[in-house]
Design a protein around this motif. Structure first.
Motif, PDB file in Angstrom:
ATOM      1  N   LEU A  96       0.901  -1.221  -0.110  1.00  0.00           N
ATOM      2  CA  LEU A  96       0.024  -0.104  -0.032  1.00  0.00           C
ATOM      3  C   LEU A  96       0.892   1.274   0.065  1.00  0.00           C
ATOM      4  O   LEU A  96       0.471   2.312  -0.540  1.00  0.00           O
ATOM      5  CB  LEU A  96      -1.095   0.053   1.269  1.00  0.00           C
ATOM      6  N   SER A  97       2.092   1.092   0.803  1.00  0.00           N
ATOM      7  CA  SER A  97       3.034   2.218   0.532  1.00  0.00           C
ATOM      8  C   SER A  97       3.423   2.620  -0.590  1.00  0.00           C
ATOM      9  O   SER A  97       4.141   3.671  -0.779  1.00  0.00           O
ATOM     10  CB  SER A  97       4.070   2.115   1.537  1.00  0.00           C
ATOM     11  N   LEU A  98       3.727   1.474  -1.473  1.00  0.00           N
ATOM     12  CA  LEU A  98       4.259   1.959  -2.784  1.00  0.00           C
ATOM     13  C   LEU A  98       3.201   2.255  -3.782  1.00  0.00           C
ATOM     14  O   LEU A  98       3.854   2.323  -5.172  1.00  0.00           O
ATOM     15  CB  LEU A  98       4.961   0.715  -3.188  1.00  0.00           C
ATOM     16  N   THR A  99       1.880   2.541  -3.533  1.00  0.00           N
ATOM     17  CA  THR A  99       0.941   2.873  -4.734  1.00  0.00           C
ATOM     18  C   THR A  99       1.043   4.337  -5.288  1.00  0.00           C
ATOM     19  O   THR A  99       0.549   4.527  -6.303  1.00  0.00           O
ATOM     20  CB  THR A  99      -0.337   2.720  -3.909  1.00  0.00           C
ATOM     21  N   GLY A 100       1.834   5.339  -4.502  1.00  0.00           N
ATOM     22  CA  GLY A 100       2.051   6.544  -4.927  1.00  0.00           C
ATOM     23  C   GLY A 100       0.587   7.236  -5.386  1.00  0.00           C
ATOM     24  O   GLY A 100      -0.238   7.140  -4.228  1.00  0.00           O
ATOM     25  N   THR A 101       0.386   7.960  -6.377  1.00  0.00           N
ATOM     26  CA  THR A 101      -0.759   8.696  -6.566  1.00  0.00           C
ATOM     27  C   THR A 101      -1.950   8.047  -7.543  1.00  0.00           C
ATOM     28  O   THR A 101      -2.791   8.873  -8.247  1.00  0.00           O
ATOM     29  CB  THR A 101      -0.636  10.336  -6.781  1.00  0.00           C
ATOM     30  N   ASN A 102      -1.408   7.057  -7.937  1.00  0.00           N
ATOM     31  CA  ASN A 102      -2.319   6.251  -8.895  1.00  0.00           C
ATOM     32  C   ASN A 102      -3.591   5.467  -8.306  1.00  0.00           C
ATOM     33  O   ASN A 102      -3.173   4.637  -7.433  1.00  0.00           O
ATOM     34  CB  ASN A 102      -1.470   5.260  -9.461  1.00  0.00           C
ATOM     35  N   LEU A 103      -4.651   5.868  -8.455  1.00  0.00           N
ATOM     36  CA  LEU A 103      -6.040   5.340  -7.749  1.00  0.00           C
ATOM     37  C   LEU A 103      -6.013   3.666  -7.971  1.00  0.00           C
ATOM     38  O   LEU A 103      -6.065   3.115  -6.801  1.00  0.00           O
ATOM     39  CB  LEU A 103      -7.201   6.082  -8.174  1.00  0.00           C
ATOM     40  N   THR A 164       2.125  13.500   9.346  1.00  0.00           N
ATOM     41  CA  THR A 164       2.695  14.773   9.640  1.00  0.00           C
ATOM     42  C   THR A 164       4.048  14.720   9.423  1.00  0.00           C
ATOM     43  O   THR A 164       4.563  15.768   8.917  1.00  0.00           O
ATOM     44  CB  THR A 164       2.280  15.404  10.902  1.00  0.00           C
ATOM     45  N   GLN A 165       4.574  13.938  10.178  1.00  0.00           N
ATOM     46  CA  GLN A 165       6.131  13.723  10.080  1.00  0.00           C
ATOM     47  C   GLN A 165       6.795  13.536   8.669  1.00  0.00           C
ATOM     48  O   GLN A 165       7.944  13.640   8.378  1.00  0.00           O
ATOM     49  CB  GLN A 165       6.730  12.849  11.237  1.00  0.00           C
ATOM     50  N   TYR A 166       6.057  12.373   8.222  1.00  0.00           N
ATOM     51  CA  TYR A 166       6.505  12.066   6.872  1.00  0.00           C
ATOM     52  C   TYR A 166       5.427  12.332   5.585  1.00  0.00           C
ATOM     53  O   TYR A 166       5.300  13.322   5.241  1.00  0.00           O
ATOM     54  CB  TYR A 166       6.747  10.503   6.942  1.00  0.00           C
ATOM     55  N   ASP A 167       4.867  11.168   5.378  1.00  0.00           N
ATOM     56  CA  ASP A 167       3.804  11.407   4.297  1.00  0.00           C
ATOM     57  C   ASP A 167       2.686  10.387   4.180  1.00  0.00           C
ATOM     58  O   ASP A 167       2.982   9.181   5.118  1.00  0.00           O
ATOM     59  CB  ASP A 167       4.266  11.335   2.834  1.00  0.00           C
ATOM     60  N   TRP A 168       1.560  10.158   3.693  1.00  0.00           N
ATOM     61  CA  TRP A 168       0.639   9.133   4.117  1.00  0.00           C
ATOM     62  C   TRP A 168       1.097   7.771   3.632  1.00  0.00           C
ATOM     63  O   TRP A 168       0.756   6.491   4.159  1.00  0.00           O
ATOM     64  CB  TRP A 168      -0.660   9.269   3.388  1.00  0.00           C
ATOM     65  N   GLN A 169       1.953   7.656   2.590  1.00  0.00           N
ATOM     66  CA  GLN A 169       2.540   6.247   1.907  1.00  0.00           C
ATOM     67  C   GLN A 169       3.484   5.686   3.188  1.00  0.00           C
ATOM     68  O   GLN A 169       3.328   4.469   3.418  1.00  0.00           O
ATOM     69  CB  GLN A 169       3.238   6.554   0.712  1.00  0.00           C
ATOM     70  N   THR A 170       4.464   6.468   3.628  1.00  0.00           N
ATOM     71  CA  THR A 170       5.184   5.991   4.574  1.00  0.00           C
ATOM     72  C   THR A 170       4.387   5.937   5.694  1.00  0.00           C
ATOM     73  O   THR A 170       5.049   4.935   6.659  1.00  0.00           O
ATOM     74  CB  THR A 170       6.359   7.361   4.916  1.00  0.00           C
ATOM     75  N   ALA A 171       3.586   6.575   6.174  1.00  0.00           N
ATOM     76  CA  ALA A 171       2.784   6.004   7.451  1.00  0.00           C
ATOM     77  C   ALA A 171       1.897   5.004   7.422  1.00  0.00           C
ATOM     78  O   ALA A 171       2.049   4.239   8.395  1.00  0.00           O
ATOM     79  CB  ALA A 171       1.515   7.334   7.676  1.00  0.00           C
ATOM     80  N   TYR A 172       1.521   4.511   6.034  1.00  0.00           N
ATOM     81  CA  TYR A 172       1.125   2.891   5.932  1.00  0.00           C
ATOM     82  C   TYR A 172       1.979   2.112   6.313  1.00  0.00           C
ATOM     83  O   TYR A 172       2.124   0.930   7.033  1.00  0.00           O
ATOM     84  CB  TYR A 172       0.557   2.869   4.695  1.00  0.00           C
ATOM     85  N   LEU A 173       3.381   2.281   5.690  1.00  0.00           N
ATOM     86  CA  LEU A 173       4.538   1.345   5.909  1.00  0.00           C
ATOM     87  C   LEU A 173       4.987   1.242   7.307  1.00  0.00           C
ATOM     88  O   LEU A 173       5.124  -0.098   7.966  1.00  0.00           O
ATOM     89  CB  LEU A 173       5.473   1.896   5.111  1.00  0.00           C
TER      90      LEU A 173
END
Length: 417
Positions: A96-103, A164-173
């Motif tokens: 999930l953290s590797l999905t980027g901005t592609n829906l 807040t500290q990173y981004d939503w992708q990193t947060a999932y990881l």
């Protein structure tokens, strides 16, 4: 009924189940989803409905995963299923953290997560706990599933901090890594089967192995009680899931920051724990459908309060607590009622079907709420619908009737008449 001797033997697997339930896919992904919705929709061009639909995809996967997990638990045992799936849960979060901005990639990540982490569903944890506890089964299930309440108290704020500290992708990881690191050793060390009493011992006058007593799947689904329970689940779980996953977006629309709104959702976690423990204790002493009718109608009050009140902290807190109490009760109730009305012989597969119905309803609801917001520009309409459905679902529990009595000495485990 104050015999708590079962806890002396079962406290270790109970602790393992509590940690596992709190770090599973149902807890972590469900209670943090509302926090991610705002961050993702602001970072991409996706609407809230499109973001919420990802959770719907995961829940629709339960049409296949929940019955499959039930079968695997009955076939291979809950411990093996749990250990493999905890690793799978982390792999799913990594995907999930590797999905980027592609829906499409985002949706695919949720589908992968649903499959690989399916063994962390409540089916796995409750199956083993039902085998350890009989007299205090309700309370034991409440303690087990209060792990989800602990997650609901901590995970939203933790997820918000990670975003807040990173981004939503990193947060999932990091969310997946943290959950697996906590749960995997605890489940490995403590989550194991009791030594069953064999039928030979029963014939000699000892207590029978209750895991061999109950209905087949065919017998369960042919009875009206299965369908009453299913209809109630559809009404209640959809309402609760839609309300919880949209509380943060609702509050941010009322000018609260995401961190402030996530702080309020922490009240859900506290009330989930209270609801789980309270209803577990009461179910061992009072007819469970009556308790269900009381707890599962509470979201009707909470939803209408959220629609009509301004940002008054006390009333806002009360409304969220009412929804959290019902969220704390629902899964415990469904697990307990499944074991009491259908027995334990085929509990895994029967509860797998029940949980599939729960997951589909709970999974569709967030997207329905999100698309309703996209259509009407507010949550007033859909929250009112949720209030009506909660009332209907809770009261329908009263139609279940008395617990069945199984013939413990019969080879076919038919009901006594």
């Amino acid at each position: 009924m104050n015999d708590f001797s079962e806890f002396r033997c079962g406290f270790k697997p109970l602790f393992g189940a509590l940690v596992g339930a709190g770090c599973g896919i149902t807890s972590i992904m469900f209670y943090t989803h509302g926090t991610f919705v705002v961050a993702i929709s602001e970072n991409t061009e996706w609407s809230r409905g499109e973001v919420q639909f990802a959770f719907t995809i995961m829940s629709l996967m339960a049409l296949f995963t929940a019955p499959s997990v039930g079968w695997m638990v009955d076939r291979f045992g809950p411990r093996s299923v749990a250990l493999v799936s905890l690793v799978g849960f982390f792999i799913g979060c990594l995907t999930l953290s590797l999905t980027g901005t592609n829906l499409i990639y985002y949706y695919t990540g949720w589908a992968v997560l649903a499959v690989l982490g399916a063994g962390t569903l409540p089916i796995t944890w409750t199956t083993l706990i039902n085998k350890w506890f009989t007299i205090n089964r309700g309370l034991a299930l409440g303690i087990t599933l209060s792990g989800t309440g602990i997650a609901a108290s901590v995970a939203p704020s933790y997820a918000s901090w990670l975003i807040t500290q990173y981004d939503w992708q990193t947060a999932y990881l990091l969310l997946g890594a943290t959950s697996t690191a906590i749960a995997l050793p605890m489940v490995y060390l403590f989550f194991h089967y009791p030594i069953a009493v064999t039928k030979t011992n029963y014939d000699q006058g000892n207590t029978p192995d209750l895991s061999e007593i109950g209905l087949s799947l065919k017998e369960a689904v042919s009875g009206y009680k299965f369908w009453i329970l299913s209809i109630s689940i559809i009404c209640v779980s959809g309402s609760i899931a839609g309300l919880i996953t949209n509380i943060v977006p609702l509050l941010t629309d009322k000018s609260l920051s995401v961190i402030e709104a996530s702080g309020y959702t922490g009240l859900i976690g506290i009330s989930v724990i209270i609801g789980r423990l309270g209803i577990g204790y009461l179910m061992d002493r009072i007819w469970a459908p009556l308790i269900a009718a009381i707890f599962l109608t509470l979201p009707a009050i909470g939803a209408m309060m959220l629609v009509n009140i301004e940002l008054q902290p006390l009333l806002l807190s009360i409304s969220i607590i009412l929804i959290g109490l019902a969220a704390g009760a629902e899964i415990d109730l469904f697990a307990y009622l499944s074991s009491r009305y259908f027995g334990l012989k085929n509990y895994g597969v029967i509860y797998g079907i029940i949980f599939m119905i729960f997951s589909v309803s709970a999974g569709i609801a967030p997207a329905v709420f999100g698309f309703s917001f996209d259509r009407y520009g507010s949550y007033d309409f859909i929250f009112s619908v949720a209030a009506i459905l909660s009332l209907m679902g809770g009261l329908s529990m009263l139609l279940l009737g008395a617990y069945p009595q199984f013939d413990l000495s019969a080879d076919n485990n038919e009901l006594e008449v």
